[in-house]
Design a protein around this motif. Sequence first.
Motif, PDB file in Angstrom:
ATOM      1  N   SER A 110       0.872  -1.186   0.000  1.00  0.00           N
ATOM      2  CA  SER A 110       0.000   0.000   0.000  1.00  0.00           C
ATOM      3  C   SER A 110       0.899   1.223   0.000  1.00  0.00           C
ATOM      4  O   SER A 110       2.099   1.139   0.306  1.00  0.00           O
ATOM      5  CB  SER A 110      -0.925   0.038   1.230  1.00  0.00           C
ATOM      6  N   GLY A 111       0.322   2.361  -0.299  1.00  0.00           N
ATOM      7  CA  GLY A 111       1.075   3.609  -0.218  1.00  0.00           C
ATOM      8  C   GLY A 111       1.511   3.860   1.218  1.00  0.00           C
ATOM      9  O   GLY A 111       2.641   4.278   1.473  1.00  0.00           O
ATOM     10  N   PHE A 112       0.600   3.596   2.141  1.00  0.00           N
ATOM     11  CA  PHE A 112       0.910   3.804   3.560  1.00  0.00           C
ATOM     12  C   PHE A 112       2.160   3.003   3.946  1.00  0.00           C
ATOM     13  O   PHE A 112       3.081   3.522   4.598  1.00  0.00           O
ATOM     14  CB  PHE A 112      -0.296   3.357   4.407  1.00  0.00           C
ATOM     15  N   MET A 115       5.472   4.530   2.442  1.00  0.00           N
ATOM     16  CA  MET A 115       6.005   5.709   3.156  1.00  0.00           C
ATOM     17  C   MET A 115       6.554   5.275   4.513  1.00  0.00           C
ATOM     18  O   MET A 115       7.671   5.597   4.886  1.00  0.00           O
ATOM     19  CB  MET A 115       4.925   6.779   3.404  1.00  0.00           C
ATOM     20  N   HIS A 136       1.864  13.383   5.949  1.00  0.00           N
ATOM     21  CA  HIS A 136       0.834  12.339   6.059  1.00  0.00           C
ATOM     22  C   HIS A 136       1.126  11.383   7.223  1.00  0.00           C
ATOM     23  O   HIS A 136       2.279  11.161   7.598  1.00  0.00           O
ATOM     24  CB  HIS A 136       0.791  11.549   4.739  1.00  0.00           C
ATOM     25  N   SER A 138       1.263   8.304   7.393  1.00  0.00           N
ATOM     26  CA  SER A 138       2.165   7.183   7.092  1.00  0.00           C
ATOM     27  C   SER A 138       3.619   7.580   7.373  1.00  0.00           C
ATOM     28  O   SER A 138       4.427   6.748   7.809  1.00  0.00           O
ATOM     29  CB  SER A 138       2.010   6.758   5.628  1.00  0.00           C
ATOM     30  N   ASP A 179       5.725  15.582   2.218  1.00  0.00           N
ATOM     31  CA  ASP A 179       4.739  15.278   1.183  1.00  0.00           C
ATOM     32  C   ASP A 179       5.115  16.134  -0.025  1.00  0.00           C
ATOM     33  O   ASP A 179       5.535  17.300   0.153  1.00  0.00           O
ATOM     34  CB  ASP A 179       3.334  15.714   1.633  1.00  0.00           C
ATOM     35  N   SER A 183      -1.931  16.394   1.237  1.00  0.00           N
ATOM     36  CA  SER A 183      -3.142  15.729   0.765  1.00  0.00           C
ATOM     37  C   SER A 183      -4.432  16.469   1.066  1.00  0.00           C
ATOM     38  O   SER A 183      -5.370  16.413   0.276  1.00  0.00           O
ATOM     39  CB  SER A 183      -3.214  14.314   1.323  1.00  0.00           C
ATOM     40  N   ASP A 208       6.929  12.053  -0.354  1.00  0.00           N
ATOM     41  CA  ASP A 208       5.731  11.219  -0.477  1.00  0.00           C
ATOM     42  C   ASP A 208       4.915  11.884  -1.573  1.00  0.00           C
ATOM     43  O   ASP A 208       4.286  12.915  -1.346  1.00  0.00           O
ATOM     44  CB  ASP A 208       4.994  11.238   0.876  1.00  0.00           C
ATOM     45  N   ALA A 210       2.296  10.859  -3.243  1.00  0.00           N
ATOM     46  CA  ALA A 210       1.017  10.168  -3.456  1.00  0.00           C
ATOM     47  C   ALA A 210       0.092  10.954  -4.388  1.00  0.00           C
ATOM     48  O   ALA A 210      -0.529  10.381  -5.286  1.00  0.00           O
ATOM     49  CB  ALA A 210       0.333   9.937  -2.113  1.00  0.00           C
ATOM     50  N   HIS A 211       0.016  12.278  -4.181  1.00  0.00           N
ATOM     51  CA  HIS A 211      -0.917  13.089  -4.966  1.00  0.00           C
ATOM     52  C   HIS A 211      -0.225  13.839  -6.111  1.00  0.00           C
ATOM     53  O   HIS A 211      -0.871  14.629  -6.793  1.00  0.00           O
ATOM     54  CB  HIS A 211      -1.636  14.092  -4.060  1.00  0.00           C
ATOM     55  N   THR A 239       1.993   6.119  -4.443  1.00  0.00           N
ATOM     56  CA  THR A 239       0.902   5.161  -4.235  1.00  0.00           C
ATOM     57  C   THR A 239       0.232   4.874  -5.568  1.00  0.00           C
ATOM     58  O   THR A 239       0.311   5.683  -6.497  1.00  0.00           O
ATOM     59  CB  THR A 239      -0.148   5.734  -3.260  1.00  0.00           C
ATOM     60  N   SER A 241      -3.009   4.301  -5.388  1.00  0.00           N
ATOM     61  CA  SER A 241      -4.422   4.457  -4.996  1.00  0.00           C
ATOM     62  C   SER A 241      -5.036   5.787  -5.422  1.00  0.00           C
ATOM     63  O   SER A 241      -6.211   6.022  -5.149  1.00  0.00           O
ATOM     64  CB  SER A 241      -4.553   4.303  -3.484  1.00  0.00           C
ATOM     65  N   LYS A 242      -4.258   6.634  -6.089  1.00  0.00           N
ATOM     66  CA  LYS A 242      -4.822   7.918  -6.549  1.00  0.00           C
ATOM     67  C   LYS A 242      -4.899   7.877  -8.091  1.00  0.00           C
ATOM     68  O   LYS A 242      -5.732   7.175  -8.612  1.00  0.00           O
ATOM     69  CB  LYS A 242      -3.972   9.102  -6.065  1.00  0.00           C
ATOM     70  N   GLY A 248      -1.782   0.036  -3.678  1.00  0.00           N
ATOM     71  CA  GLY A 248      -0.404  -0.435  -3.527  1.00  0.00           C
ATOM     72  C   GLY A 248       0.510   0.778  -3.543  1.00  0.00           C
ATOM     73  O   GLY A 248       0.041   1.916  -3.722  1.00  0.00           O
TER      74      GLY A 248
HETATM   75  C1  LIG Z   1      -0.005  12.003   1.160  1.00  0.00           C
HETATM   76  C2  LIG Z   1      -0.408  10.565   1.294  1.00  0.00           C
HETATM   77  N1  LIG Z   1       0.526   9.655   1.591  1.00  0.00           N
HETATM   78  C3  LIG Z   1       0.227   8.361   1.719  1.00  0.00           C
HETATM   79  C4  LIG Z   1      -1.059   7.894   1.544  1.00  0.00           C
HETATM   80  C5  LIG Z   1      -1.345   6.434   1.718  1.00  0.00           C
HETATM   81  O1  LIG Z   1      -1.555   5.831   0.491  1.00  0.00           O
HETATM   82  P1  LIG Z   1      -2.465   4.543   0.343  1.00  0.00           P
HETATM   83  O2  LIG Z   1      -3.893   5.001   0.396  1.00  0.00           O
HETATM   84  O3  LIG Z   1      -2.097   4.013  -0.980  1.00  0.00           O
HETATM   85  O4  LIG Z   1      -2.142   3.616   1.445  1.00  0.00           O
HETATM   86  C6  LIG Z   1      -2.068   8.799   1.208  1.00  0.00           C
HETATM   87  C7  LIG Z   1      -3.452   8.387   0.964  1.00  0.00           C
HETATM   88  O5  LIG Z   1      -4.199   8.021   1.777  1.00  0.00           O
HETATM   89  C8  LIG Z   1      -1.740  10.177   1.116  1.00  0.00           C
HETATM   90  O6  LIG Z   1      -2.685  11.084   0.850  1.00  0.00           O
END
Ligand SMILES: Cc1ncc(COP(=O)(O)O)c(C=O)c1O
Length: 394
Positions: A110-112, A115, A136, A138, A179, A183, A208, A210-211, A239, A241-242, A248
């Motif tokens: 996962s992204g979490f 990180m 974030h 994580s 980040d 987010s 990070d 993610a976004h 991640t 997931s976006k 992942g």
């Molecule tokens: C900035 C940031 N980092 C990490 C994550 C975690 O990613 P994931 O949802 O893939 O576990 C998110 C999303 O929730 C996020 O917004």
Amino acid sequence: MSLFDKCAETVRRFDYVKAHNQYFYFREFEPTAAPFVNLAGKRLMMLGANNYLGLSNHPKVIAAAQAAIAKYGTGAGSSRVLTGTSPLHVQLEKKLAEFKGTEDAVLFSSGFMAMMGTVATMVDDGDVVLSDSLNHASIVDGCRLSRAEKRIYRHDDMASLEEELVKCAAFANRLVVTDGVFSMKGTVANLPEIRRLADKYDAAVMIDDAHGAGALGKTGRGTAEHFGLEGKIELTCGTFSKALGSYGGFCATTHDACTFLKFTSRAAVFTASPPPSVAATVLACLEVMDEEPELMDRVRRNSQFMKDGLKQAGFRLEDTITPIIPILIGGDARTFKMAGGLQDEGVVVNPVVPPAVPKEGSLIRVSLMATFTLEQLDQALGKFKKVGRALGVV
Ligand SMILES: Cc1ncc(COP(=O)(O)O)c(C=O)c1O
């Protein structure tokens, strides 16, 4: 308090907010023709998803996932390190390294975990990690897990970062973590200045992003591309997931660091591999991004259109260049009422209240997708104006 008293207390709190129409969590959305969803039989416009390019609904992406399931089954059956690696996982790691301009990449489930696992593993006893106060959860958990010292610098405050760096000369290694895109507020880290300070004080940088993927940079490669710093960031985590249509995460870095993480990050070793269909999905998303660069233009056009319309209507926005639009409402109760009013009018948004944002910083978080037409967004703007006026927000 007994072990379960706190659980009962949580339930009581949520019963209260449910009774006051302030509950916007775990809503059961059914799919309909994207970018719309169904909630309890009602068709709603989804302005609260991070599927920025609409790729999780792209026919080519869906076909790739289906073909991978047909070939490999639905699960990987083991950790990557043992028997959970397929050719698709390896192919995706190569592609991600190319995407981020690094030597190599390593997948996480996962992204979490990407990180958290990267921070927790890369810095150790004798090192120090310097983290933005708005990073974030994580990253926060990664800092907690690591044996390194932690220093928190004020959000996006480069003087505060430098003040901390000056005091950290005695540590064996320094890692600045931020980040790329924050987010909740959708604002972008000052990566050029972070890079400059890190160089000055002999620190490494981890972002990070993610976004950032799909949202920033000419080709959607993220925050580093946006600032012309591709390949100049030691650790870029992300991640799926976006914008990348799945679930992942990954860390893109040097070949040696990837090998180190693959064997020593507990978040990578002691967990099952993402299913091969996830790797196929993300590979297809990256291909579509190359083949259809207009998706990045469309999400930017849509974001700008919405920001301009909201500003003209009198809403207060935090300035962003990402598809995340934070609308400052003022007060938690009014923020929930705004979200409730919009949902009644057929628009889904996310109310964000402390602790997800600082005190007094409650906001409505709107996130845009490339798949909206301007006519649809114009209709949504009409609803924002109607609800905003009724609540005295505009
Ligand atoms: C900035 C940031 N980092 C990490 C994550 C975690 O990613 P994931 O949802 O893939 O576990 C998110 C999303 O929730 C996020 O917004």
